[in-house]
Design an enzyme around this catalytic site. Sequence first.
Site, PDB file in Angstrom:
ATOM      1  CG  HIS A  17      -0.512   0.381   2.492  1.00  0.00           C
ATOM      2  ND1 HIS A  17      -0.285  -0.526   3.506  1.00  0.00           N
ATOM      3  CD2 HIS A  17      -0.211   1.600   3.018  1.00  0.00           C
ATOM      4  CE1 HIS A  17       0.127   0.123   4.584  1.00  0.00           C
ATOM      5  NE2 HIS A  17       0.189   1.411   4.311  1.00  0.00           N
ATOM      6  CG  ASP A  74      -0.024  -3.946   2.998  1.00  0.00           C
ATOM      7  OD1 ASP A  74       0.389  -3.504   1.908  1.00  0.00           O
ATOM      8  OD2 ASP A  74      -0.260  -3.230   3.989  1.00  0.00           O
ATOM      9  CB  SER A 115       2.910   2.087   6.183  1.00  0.00           C
ATOM     10  OG  SER A 115       1.667   2.249   6.813  1.00  0.00           O
TER      11      SER A 115
END
EC number: 3.4.21.-
Length: 233
Positions: free
Chosen positions: A40, A85, A179
Amino acid sequence: VIGGDECDINEHRFLAFLYPGRFFCSGTLINQEWVLTVAHCDTISMRIYLGLHTRSVPNDDEEIRYPMEKFKCPNRKRSYIKDKDIMLIRLNRPVNDSPHIAPLSLPSNPPSVGSVCHVMGWGTTSPSKATYPDVPHCANINLVNDTMCHGAYNGLPVTSRKFCAGVLQGGIDTCVGDSGGPLICNGQFQGIVSWGGKVCARLPRPALYTKVFEYLPWIQSIIAGNTTATCPL
């Protein structure tokens, strides 16, 4: 990272700062030519900084690279951003080991519940407003059992490819901007910061991490040149 402290400049030689433009992420250097992060964080344009500590003051051995190739799971559900992910990035040029750059080995064993884990990143240090530090922050959290993880994310597909980590009392967590960064448990690279609750560091929702061990065959196949390898279901 919420509730952490500035990382020691020598404890994150493998940590990559990914700057896609509108936001930023982290990644982990796993050899001289490859960085592992989350899917992502992908954007069309991206700069990858290695050997970075203070964003406003470059280290002498800081390196900037660009993606030559990016690999995401071909069997990923594109309609669901949180599925599988994970993303491998091949750098346009290899980097050499230096005082502030060195790769982190992939795990040799799966993670175990209760492990003390170390997380790091340049993400916001406040859960209520975007407060981005100039230096990466580090914190210790614990790997949470699957039952508690499923309970925290009722109705969401928390699979064997993901796990939760946090602290039971809250107050320490990853957040926006973290992230793609590494979670290191008992000295092994076990997780990649993926996603979490709407408010960081708040009970009962510890953050979710992509389980690196589950993807080892895919990672190793891609690096070896088998670019059509599929991820675990």
